[in-house]
Design a protein around this motif. Structure first.
Motif, short mmCIF file in Angstrom:
data_model
loop_
_atom_site.label_atom_id
_atom_site.label_comp_id
_atom_site.label_asym_id
_atom_site.label_seq_id
_atom_site.Cartn_x
_atom_site.Cartn_y
_atom_site.Cartn_z
N HIS A 20 26.24 -6.08 10.52
CA HIS A 20 26.96 -7.11 11.29
C HIS A 20 26.74 -8.50 10.68
O HIS A 20 27.66 -9.33 10.65
N GLY A 21 25.54 -8.76 10.21
CA GLY A 21 25.26 -10.05 9.57
C GLY A 21 26.07 -10.23 8.30
O GLY A 21 26.62 -11.31 8.05
N LEU A 22 26.16 -9.17 7.51
CA LEU A 22 26.97 -9.24 6.29
C LEU A 22 28.44 -9.47 6.60
O LEU A 22 29.13 -10.24 5.93
N LEU A 23 28.93 -8.79 7.65
CA LEU A 23 30.33 -8.95 8.03
C LEU A 23 30.62 -10.38 8.47
O LEU A 23 31.68 -10.94 8.16
N LEU A 24 29.68 -10.99 9.20
CA LEU A 24 29.88 -12.36 9.66
C LEU A 24 29.97 -13.32 8.47
O LEU A 24 30.84 -14.20 8.44
N THR A 25 29.09 -13.16 7.50
CA THR A 25 29.15 -14.04 6.32
C THR A 25 30.42 -13.79 5.51
O THR A 25 30.99 -14.72 4.95
N ALA A 26 30.87 -12.54 5.48
CA ALA A 26 32.10 -12.22 4.76
C ALA A 26 33.30 -12.90 5.40
O ALA A 26 34.17 -13.45 4.71
N LEU A 27 33.35 -12.88 6.72
CA LEU A 27 34.44 -13.54 7.44
C LEU A 27 34.41 -15.05 7.23
O LEU A 27 35.45 -15.69 7.02
N THR A 28 33.22 -15.63 7.27
CA THR A 28 33.08 -17.08 7.08
C THR A 28 33.56 -17.50 5.70
O THR A 28 34.30 -18.47 5.56
N ALA A 29 33.14 -16.75 4.68
CA ALA A 29 33.61 -17.06 3.33
C ALA A 29 35.11 -16.89 3.22
O ALA A 29 35.80 -17.68 2.57
N GLY A 30 35.65 -15.86 3.88
CA GLY A 30 37.09 -15.61 3.82
C GLY A 30 37.92 -16.76 4.37
O GLY A 30 38.98 -17.08 3.84
N ALA A 84 25.06 2.31 5.73
CA ALA A 84 26.49 2.15 5.99
C ALA A 84 27.29 3.19 5.23
O ALA A 84 26.92 3.61 4.14
N SER A 85 28.41 3.64 5.83
CA SER A 85 29.32 4.57 5.17
C SER A 85 30.21 3.80 4.19
O SER A 85 30.19 2.57 4.15
N PHE A 86 30.99 4.55 3.40
CA PHE A 86 31.90 3.89 2.47
C PHE A 86 32.94 3.05 3.20
O PHE A 86 33.29 1.95 2.76
N SER A 87 33.44 3.56 4.33
CA SER A 87 34.44 2.79 5.08
C SER A 87 33.83 1.51 5.66
O SER A 87 34.51 0.48 5.75
N GLN A 88 32.55 1.54 6.04
CA GLN A 88 31.89 0.33 6.55
C GLN A 88 31.64 -0.67 5.43
O GLN A 88 31.83 -1.88 5.61
N ILE A 89 31.23 -0.19 4.26
CA ILE A 89 31.06 -1.07 3.12
C ILE A 89 32.39 -1.71 2.73
O ILE A 89 32.46 -2.87 2.33
N ALA A 90 33.48 -0.94 2.89
CA ALA A 90 34.80 -1.46 2.56
C ALA A 90 35.16 -2.69 3.39
O ALA A 90 35.89 -3.58 2.94
N LEU A 91 34.63 -2.75 4.61
CA LEU A 91 34.92 -3.89 5.48
C LEU A 91 34.38 -5.20 4.90
O LEU A 91 34.90 -6.28 5.21
N LEU A 92 33.37 -5.14 4.04
CA LEU A 92 32.83 -6.35 3.42
C LEU A 92 33.83 -6.96 2.45
O LEU A 92 33.72 -8.15 2.11
N THR A 93 34.78 -6.17 1.98
CA THR A 93 35.89 -6.70 1.19
C THR A 93 37.13 -6.91 2.06
O THR A 93 37.82 -7.92 1.94
N SER A 94 37.39 -5.96 2.97
CA SER A 94 38.61 -6.03 3.78
C SER A 94 38.61 -7.20 4.75
O SER A 94 39.63 -7.89 4.90
N LEU A 95 37.48 -7.45 5.41
CA LEU A 95 37.45 -8.52 6.40
C LEU A 95 37.64 -9.91 5.80
O LEU A 95 38.39 -10.72 6.36
N PRO A 96 37.02 -10.24 4.66
CA PRO A 96 37.32 -11.54 4.05
C PRO A 96 38.79 -11.67 3.67
O PRO A 96 39.38 -12.74 3.83
N VAL A 97 39.37 -10.58 3.17
CA VAL A 97 40.79 -10.63 2.80
C VAL A 97 41.65 -10.82 4.04
O VAL A 97 42.64 -11.57 4.03
N LEU A 98 41.28 -10.16 5.16
CA LEU A 98 42.00 -10.35 6.41
C LEU A 98 41.86 -11.80 6.88
O LEU A 98 42.84 -12.42 7.32
N ALA A 99 40.65 -12.34 6.77
CA ALA A 99 40.44 -13.75 7.14
C ALA A 99 41.25 -14.68 6.25
O ALA A 99 41.77 -15.70 6.70
N MET A 100 41.37 -14.30 4.97
CA MET A 100 42.18 -15.10 4.04
C MET A 100 43.64 -15.11 4.49
O MET A 100 44.33 -16.13 4.40
N GLY A 101 44.12 -13.96 4.98
CA GLY A 101 45.50 -13.90 5.44
C GLY A 101 45.73 -14.73 6.68
O GLY A 101 46.66 -15.54 6.74
N LEU A 102 44.88 -14.54 7.69
CA LEU A 102 45.03 -15.31 8.92
C LEU A 102 44.81 -16.80 8.68
O LEU A 102 45.49 -17.65 9.26
#
Length: 405
Positions: free
Chosen positions: A88-98, A31-49
């Motif tokens: 994709h699996g990591l992103l899904l778990t990140a969203l769920t936790a968020g 994964a690139s740095f921007s893709q790794i960033a999504l593991l933090t960004s997506l939970p925070v986005l889920a927290m907002g929504l």
């Protein structure tokens, strides 16, 4: 208070463990740095929504049961990471936790204000300190746990055990609290004057909060402050790894910074609890954070611990103070909770873009300096916004004057 602390400990490990293990995860899933960033960004986005969804669900579901369900959701998300092997699996778990984190972050301030009406800022300080302590411990131990457990997936999944324990304690102890009634602490004279002021000056809003300017300004303030937190959470360890630190040392820098955040998160709300005007505490806190980002950008090796200490004071102090100011805007716990929920919802969606943008800057320019300076500028903007938080004017900003209605 102990329940608030235990729940708070579970609200950051799902994100905080990513930064110290970013290079190891990158090697395994390419994964690139921007893709790794999504593991933090997506939970925070889920927290907002999730903040907006949670406010609607409180009309139909009991708040304490929703907290319990959210703890289980966090535990489930962490547990699923034990078998994850793709981005994709990591992103899904990140969203769920968020989603679980979002629900708790909306409900706990309401429950705290109900249970500790006169000492809400103090209890909020302990709760927020626990959030940061969870981040500190999980970040500092991420590399060690990976070594002990054999692979990074187990290190990520480990924190589901803490969420499961918190769920069991919450189920048992909240029921006991509900049976004995609210814990009403005795107010000091200063706290009486604060509450009397709020009760007299701030009537129930006469129109939706989304159609009033002040909640949006509070959301902007919260979002800018949280942007600093999410960027540091995601990129501080990789930044120090790029400077020659080992994974364990880089994780320790985040652990140290977060430990300072815990102290600031306890001390500054306590100081603020005795003053109706929180600006006297907020402005020095923001100045410390801005200076910390400047030192981090230009002298990360010469003034490592000074910059981390200043950042810890700035980030750790402004997070609880921004929530307290939101709660200050109305005396009714549910209305104050709605204001806080709206500010968090919009603010977290704003903050979700910060690590992603910083990751893109790193991919394109091959350095972090511009991101840290941009955050220092954002803290300067927050100082200008904070000057407008005069408690004597809260009534006019939340409920418009009759002639403007």
């Amino acid at each position: 208070m102990l329940l608030a602390i235990l729940v708070g400990l579970n609200l950051r490990p799902s994100m905080a463990v990513i930064g110290p293990l970013a290079h190891r995860i990158q090697q395994d899933i390419s994964a690139s740095f921007s893709q790794i960033a999504l593991l933090t960004s997506l939970p925070v986005l889920a927290m907002g929504l999730g903040c907006f969804i949670t406010l609607r669900l409180t009309r139909y579901w009991d708040m304490s049961k929703m907290v319990a369900m959210s703890l289980l959701l966090i535990a489930l998300a962490d547990a699923l990471r034990l078998q994850v092997s793709t981005n994709h699996g990591l992103l899904l778990t990140a969203l769920t936790a968020g989603v679980g984190i979002a629900c708790i972050q909306v409900l706990l301030p309401i429950l705290i204000k109900q249970q500790h009406r006169h000492q809400a800022p103090l209890v909020m300080g302990w709760y927020v300190a626990a959030i940061m302590a969870g981040a500190a411990v999980s970040a500092a131990t991420a590399s060690w746990l990976t070594t002990q457990l054999g692979h990074w997936q187990a290190s990520l999944a480990f924190w589901g055990l803490l969420a499961l324990f918190a769920w069991g304690v919450w189920q048992k102890r909240w029921a006991a609290l509900s049976q004995t009634g609210c814990t009403q602490s005795h107010p000091t004279e200063d706290q009486k004057s604060i509450e009397d002021h709020n009760s007299r000056a701030i009537p129930k809003p006469s129109r939706p909060l989304t159609k009033q300017a002040r909640p949006w300004l509070l959301a902007l303030f919260f979002g800018l402050g949280t942007s600093g937190y999410t960027c540091v959470l995601a990129w501080l360890p990789p930044y120090f790894v790029s400077l020659g630190f080992s994974e364990a040392q880089a994780g320790f820098t985040l652990g140290y910074l977060t430990a300072v955040e815990v102290i600031a998160g306890l001390a500054l709300p306590t100081l603020a609890s005795y003053r109706l005007d929180r600006r006297r505490i907020m402005l020095p806190t923001l100045i410390a954070g801005a200076l910390g980002f400047v030192l981090l950008a230009y002298t990360p090796l010469s003034f490592t611990w000074i910059s981390l200490t200043l950042l810890g004071i700035g980030i750790g102090g402004i997070f609880p103070l921004s929530l307290i100011v939101c709660m200050d805007h109305h005396a009714d716990p549910k209305t104050a909770g709605a204001i806080t929920g709206l500010a968090q919802g919009i603010g977290y969606m704003m903050a979700a873009t910060a690590p992603w943008l910083a990751g893109i800057i790193r991919d394109q320019l091959d350095q972090w300096t511009y991101s840290w300076i941009a955050l220092a500028i954002l803290y300067g903007v927050m100082m200008l916004i904070a000057l407008r938080f005069n408690p004597q004017h809260y009534a006019r900003h939340i409920t418009p004057p009759p002639q403007a209605a």
